[in-house]
Design a protein around this motif. Structure first.
Motif, PDB file in Angstrom:
ATOM      1  N   PRO A  77      -0.603 -12.450 -50.544  1.00  0.00           N
ATOM      2  CA  PRO A  77       0.591 -11.965 -51.249  1.00  0.00           C
ATOM      3  C   PRO A  77       1.102 -10.626 -50.721  1.00  0.00           C
ATOM      4  O   PRO A  77       2.323 -10.423 -50.599  1.00  0.00           O
ATOM      5  CB  PRO A  77       0.130 -11.866 -52.705  1.00  0.00           C
ATOM      6  N   ALA A  78       0.176  -9.706 -50.424  1.00  0.00           N
ATOM      7  CA  ALA A  78       0.608  -8.399 -49.921  1.00  0.00           C
ATOM      8  C   ALA A  78       1.297  -8.535 -48.572  1.00  0.00           C
ATOM      9  O   ALA A  78       2.304  -7.860 -48.300  1.00  0.00           O
ATOM     10  CB  ALA A  78      -0.596  -7.458 -49.812  1.00  0.00           C
ATOM     11  N   ARG A  79       0.778  -9.400 -47.739  1.00  0.00           N
ATOM     12  CA  ARG A  79       1.405  -9.614 -46.433  1.00  0.00           C
ATOM     13  C   ARG A  79       2.774 -10.280 -46.592  1.00  0.00           C
ATOM     14  O   ARG A  79       3.701  -9.993 -45.826  1.00  0.00           O
ATOM     15  CB  ARG A  79       0.496 -10.470 -45.558  1.00  0.00           C
ATOM     16  N   ALA A  80       2.915 -11.158 -47.584  1.00  0.00           N
ATOM     17  CA  ALA A  80       4.211 -11.791 -47.831  1.00  0.00           C
ATOM     18  C   ALA A  80       5.265 -10.742 -48.172  1.00  0.00           C
ATOM     19  O   ALA A  80       6.410 -10.807 -47.700  1.00  0.00           O
ATOM     20  CB  ALA A  80       4.087 -12.821 -48.951  1.00  0.00           C
ATOM     21  N   ILE A  81       4.884  -9.758 -48.997  1.00  0.00           N
ATOM     22  CA  ILE A  81       5.821  -8.681 -49.346  1.00  0.00           C
ATOM     23  C   ILE A  81       6.157  -7.843 -48.110  1.00  0.00           C
ATOM     24  O   ILE A  81       7.320  -7.485 -47.873  1.00  0.00           O
ATOM     25  CB  ILE A  81       5.226  -7.798 -50.460  1.00  0.00           C
ATOM     26  N   MET A  82       5.142  -7.558 -47.296  1.00  0.00           N
ATOM     27  CA  MET A  82       5.367  -6.790 -46.077  1.00  0.00           C
ATOM     28  C   MET A  82       6.297  -7.542 -45.118  1.00  0.00           C
ATOM     29  O   MET A  82       7.200  -6.952 -44.506  1.00  0.00           O
ATOM     30  CB  MET A  82       4.036  -6.504 -45.390  1.00  0.00           C
ATOM     31  N   ASN A  83       6.103  -8.850 -45.008  1.00  0.00           N
ATOM     32  CA  ASN A  83       6.974  -9.652 -44.148  1.00  0.00           C
ATOM     33  C   ASN A  83       8.411  -9.640 -44.652  1.00  0.00           C
ATOM     34  O   ASN A  83       9.364  -9.612 -43.859  1.00  0.00           O
ATOM     35  CB  ASN A  83       6.456 -11.088 -44.076  1.00  0.00           C
ATOM     36  N   ALA A  84       8.579  -9.680 -45.974  1.00  0.00           N
ATOM     37  CA  ALA A  84       9.930  -9.613 -46.540  1.00  0.00           C
ATOM     38  C   ALA A  84      10.602  -8.288 -46.185  1.00  0.00           C
ATOM     39  O   ALA A  84      11.792  -8.243 -45.863  1.00  0.00           O
ATOM     40  CB  ALA A  84       9.870  -9.803 -48.049  1.00  0.00           C
ATOM     41  N   GLU A  85       9.837  -7.207 -46.229  1.00  0.00           N
ATOM     42  CA  GLU A  85      10.372  -5.894 -45.854  1.00  0.00           C
ATOM     43  C   GLU A  85      10.787  -5.868 -44.387  1.00  0.00           C
ATOM     44  O   GLU A  85      11.818  -5.304 -44.021  1.00  0.00           O
ATOM     45  CB  GLU A  85       9.340  -4.802 -46.125  1.00  0.00           C
ATOM     46  N   THR A  86       9.987  -6.506 -43.544  1.00  0.00           N
ATOM     47  CA  THR A  86      10.323  -6.574 -42.123  1.00  0.00           C
ATOM     48  C   THR A  86      11.604  -7.371 -41.916  1.00  0.00           C
ATOM     49  O   THR A  86      12.448  -7.012 -41.079  1.00  0.00           O
ATOM     50  CB  THR A  86       9.169  -7.208 -41.329  1.00  0.00           C
ATOM     51  N   ALA A  87      11.763  -8.449 -42.671  1.00  0.00           N
ATOM     52  CA  ALA A  87      12.986  -9.246 -42.580  1.00  0.00           C
ATOM     53  C   ALA A  87      14.203  -8.435 -43.017  1.00  0.00           C
ATOM     54  O   ALA A  87      15.276  -8.524 -42.415  1.00  0.00           O
ATOM     55  CB  ALA A  87      12.847 -10.512 -43.434  1.00  0.00           C
ATOM     56  N   ILE A  88      14.036  -7.631 -44.062  1.00  0.00           N
ATOM     57  CA  ILE A  88      15.129  -6.771 -44.523  1.00  0.00           C
ATOM     58  C   ILE A  88      15.506  -5.775 -43.428  1.00  0.00           C
ATOM     59  O   ILE A  88      16.686  -5.564 -43.121  1.00  0.00           O
ATOM     60  CB  ILE A  88      14.734  -6.036 -45.814  1.00  0.00           C
ATOM     61  N   ALA A  89      14.498  -5.170 -42.819  1.00  0.00           N
ATOM     62  CA  ALA A  89      14.750  -4.193 -41.757  1.00  0.00           C
ATOM     63  C   ALA A  89      15.439  -4.832 -40.556  1.00  0.00           C
ATOM     64  O   ALA A  89      16.224  -4.175 -39.853  1.00  0.00           O
ATOM     65  CB  ALA A  89      13.433  -3.550 -41.330  1.00  0.00           C
ATOM     66  N   ALA A  90      15.172  -6.122 -40.324  1.00  0.00           N
ATOM     67  CA  ALA A  90      15.805  -6.836 -39.214  1.00  0.00           C
ATOM     68  C   ALA A  90      17.227  -7.278 -39.544  1.00  0.00           C
ATOM     69  O   ALA A  90      17.902  -7.862 -38.692  1.00  0.00           O
ATOM     70  CB  ALA A  90      14.960  -8.047 -38.836  1.00  0.00           C
ATOM     71  N   LYS A  91      17.661  -6.988 -40.782  1.00  0.00           N
ATOM     72  CA  LYS A  91      19.020  -7.323 -41.226  1.00  0.00           C
ATOM     73  C   LYS A  91      19.314  -8.827 -41.095  1.00  0.00           C
ATOM     74  O   LYS A  91      20.351  -9.240 -40.573  1.00  0.00           O
ATOM     75  CB  LYS A  91      20.064  -6.511 -40.454  1.00  0.00           C
ATOM     76  N   VAL A  92      18.358  -9.632 -41.574  1.00  0.00           N
ATOM     77  CA  VAL A  92      18.592 -11.075 -41.558  1.00  0.00           C
ATOM     78  C   VAL A  92      19.661 -11.432 -42.594  1.00  0.00           C
ATOM     79  O   VAL A  92      19.915 -10.679 -43.536  1.00  0.00           O
ATOM     80  CB  VAL A  92      17.293 -11.854 -41.845  1.00  0.00           C
ATOM     81  N   ASP A  93      20.284 -12.582 -42.395  1.00  0.00           N
ATOM     82  CA  ASP A  93      21.309 -13.047 -43.331  1.00  0.00           C
ATOM     83  C   ASP A  93      20.716 -13.811 -44.501  1.00  0.00           C
ATOM     84  O   ASP A  93      21.334 -13.903 -45.565  1.00  0.00           O
ATOM     85  CB  ASP A  93      22.323 -13.937 -42.594  1.00  0.00           C
ATOM     86  N   LEU A  94      19.514 -14.371 -44.308  1.00  0.00           N
ATOM     87  CA  LEU A  94      18.872 -15.170 -45.367  1.00  0.00           C
ATOM     88  C   LEU A  94      17.388 -15.264 -45.071  1.00  0.00           C
ATOM     89  O   LEU A  94      16.974 -15.321 -43.916  1.00  0.00           O
ATOM     90  CB  LEU A  94      19.503 -16.563 -45.444  1.00  0.00           C
ATOM     91  N   LEU A  95      16.594 -15.297 -46.141  1.00  0.00           N
ATOM     92  CA  LEU A  95      15.142 -15.465 -46.027  1.00  0.00           C
ATOM     93  C   LEU A  95      14.723 -16.771 -46.682  1.00  0.00           C
ATOM     94  O   LEU A  95      15.081 -17.044 -47.830  1.00  0.00           O
ATOM     95  CB  LEU A  95      14.407 -14.299 -46.699  1.00  0.00           C
ATOM     96  N   ILE A  96      13.968 -17.579 -45.936  1.00  0.00           N
ATOM     97  CA  ILE A  96      13.328 -18.774 -46.493  1.00  0.00           C
ATOM     98  C   ILE A  96      11.880 -18.385 -46.784  1.00  0.00           C
ATOM     99  O   ILE A  96      11.121 -18.078 -45.864  1.00  0.00           O
ATOM    100  CB  ILE A  96      13.393 -19.958 -45.519  1.00  0.00           C
ATOM    101  N   GLU A  97      11.517 -18.375 -48.049  1.00  0.00           N
ATOM    102  CA  GLU A  97      10.207 -17.853 -48.464  1.00  0.00           C
ATOM    103  C   GLU A  97       9.296 -18.982 -48.927  1.00  0.00           C
ATOM    104  O   GLU A  97       9.624 -19.740 -49.842  1.00  0.00           O
ATOM    105  CB  GLU A  97      10.376 -16.849 -49.599  1.00  0.00           C
ATOM    106  N   TYR A  98       8.124 -19.087 -48.275  1.00  0.00           N
ATOM    107  CA  TYR A  98       7.095 -20.050 -48.660  1.00  0.00           C
ATOM    108  C   TYR A  98       5.839 -19.247 -48.989  1.00  0.00           C
ATOM    109  O   TYR A  98       5.071 -18.872 -48.110  1.00  0.00           O
ATOM    110  CB  TYR A  98       6.859 -21.028 -47.515  1.00  0.00           C
ATOM    111  N   ASN A  99       5.659 -18.977 -50.268  1.00  0.00           N
ATOM    112  CA  ASN A  99       4.544 -18.149 -50.730  1.00  0.00           C
ATOM    113  C   ASN A  99       4.163 -18.615 -52.123  1.00  0.00           C
ATOM    114  O   ASN A  99       5.027 -18.837 -52.971  1.00  0.00           O
ATOM    115  CB  ASN A  99       4.946 -16.665 -50.747  1.00  0.00           C
ATOM    116  N   ALA A 100       2.861 -18.765 -52.368  1.00  0.00           N
ATOM    117  CA  ALA A 100       2.402 -19.374 -53.616  1.00  0.00           C
ATOM    118  C   ALA A 100       2.180 -18.389 -54.747  1.00  0.00           C
ATOM    119  O   ALA A 100       2.021 -18.801 -55.898  1.00  0.00           O
ATOM    120  CB  ALA A 100       1.112 -20.153 -53.361  1.00  0.00           C
TER     121      ALA A 100
END
Length: 333
Positions: A77-100
């Motif tokens: 879970p902690a890595r999932a949050i960190m990955n989301a932050e990285t996606a935000i920093a990369a200025k993605v247009d959309l995130l597809i999240e697969y996390n339980a």
């Protein structure tokens, strides 16, 4: 000749000035944070791996106007949050999240909302995001109906017992829904059928010994066997053959992964040339094709369309009769 060339140049210039310039297709930046790509780890109690899911996105993206960013949440879970932050920093247009993890998903939703980046949830819900994933109860019901129909057609008036084999102690909703669906489906045709439970504890190989012992105690019964994953079906089949019970047992499984179907040169249980198998079929989940369904949904979100809260995988009972239609063998000329 010179006059003809001048006329062609004049016409080409005229057309270039009159016709609108070809619009450039925008490429969207889409991130996919996968559940777990650790080698040997399978997903959702089935035989699919995170690498297979990721590969489906890689293949589907080739013909779409998308630039993909891939992350492995590694079941953390902690890595999932960190990955989301990285996606935000990369200025993605959309995130597809697969996390339980529900708490992590809530935090990811909060952070993405602050960044005004939409989310599409895969399998597990993310607050406020449309969800794509399996309908486990519907898939179970398909298997139960197939078993019930087989008993009515082939064993009318005979003693029949049902058997559930799988990780039955799993506390997650997926297994619970599959079991409920199987029970509902088989009782539509055989309402008085009793169902015994053989818990593999998450180790599909145990299906062999568990069923072998059960077969020794139930010698006068026809058995309708529902396995919760394909590998358990393969091991259950071994027990049936070793005890010479092929004539009074039939199996329907869940998943339709590579453990149970394959190409022309592979000997698999679901194959047009293996019609004598006790494995009647398996209900397809198509996790190795998720990218082909999910990326078009993502593009609809980016186009401003409001998706329904949930889009379910289309589940199909795959047998020897239709397996090559659903999964054409890769080595067939």
């Amino acid at each position: 000749m010179a006059l003809r060339l001048r006329r062609r140049s004049f016409l080409a210039g005229l057309l270039a000035n009159c016709l609108p310039a070809r619009a450039e297709i925008r490429h969207f930046r889409i991130a996919f944070a996968n559940l777990d790509e650790t080698p040997g780890v399978t997903l959702e109690g089935l035989g699919f791996t995170g690498s297979e899911v990721r590969r489906s996105f890689e293949l589907a993206a080739r013909t779409l106007p998308v630039d993909m960013f891939y992350f492995d949440n590694a079941g953390d879970p902690a890595r999932a949050i960190m990955n989301a932050e990285t996606a935000i920093a990369a200025k993605v247009d959309l995130l597809i999240e697969y996390n339980a993890d529900a708490d992590a998903n809530a935090e990811i939703a909060r952070r993405l909302a602050e960044a005004t980046i939409p989310i599409l949830a895969l399998v597990d819900a993310v607050p406020g995001a449309p969800l794509y994933g399996p309908d486990n109860r519907a898939a179970g019901r398909i298997a139960g109906r197939a078993l019930g129909a087989f008993a009515v057609e082939n064993w009318p008036g005979q003693q029949v017992l049902g058997v559930l084999i799988g990780d039955l102690a799993d506390p997650g909703p997926a297994i619970r829904d599959r079991v409920q669906g199987i029970t509902e489906g088989v009782h539509e045709s055989v309402p008085t059928l009793k169902l015994a439970s053989l818990d593999t504890g998450g180790q599909s190989v145990r299906a062999d010994a568990l069923l072998a012992k059960f077969l020794q105690t139930e010698r006068g019964q026809r058995l309708l066997i529902a396995t919760l994953d394909d590998l358990a079906a393969v091991y259950a089949k071994n027990a049936i053959e070793m005890n010479r019970r092929q004539s009074d047992c039939v199996i329907v499984s869940q998943g339709l992964d590579r453990n149970i179907h394959g190409g022309v040169s592979e000997k698999k249980e679901i194959d047009p040339n293996n019609r004598g198998s006790v494995v009647l079929g398996s209900v397809a989940y198509y996790m190795d094709r998720y990218g082909y369904d999910v990326l078009p949904l993502a593009l609809r979100v980016l186009a401003g369309e409001r998706l329904p809260p949930r889009t379910a995988t289309q589940h199909v009972l795959v047998t020897a009769a239709n397996v090559f239609r659903e999964y054409p063998p890769f080595d067939m000329n």
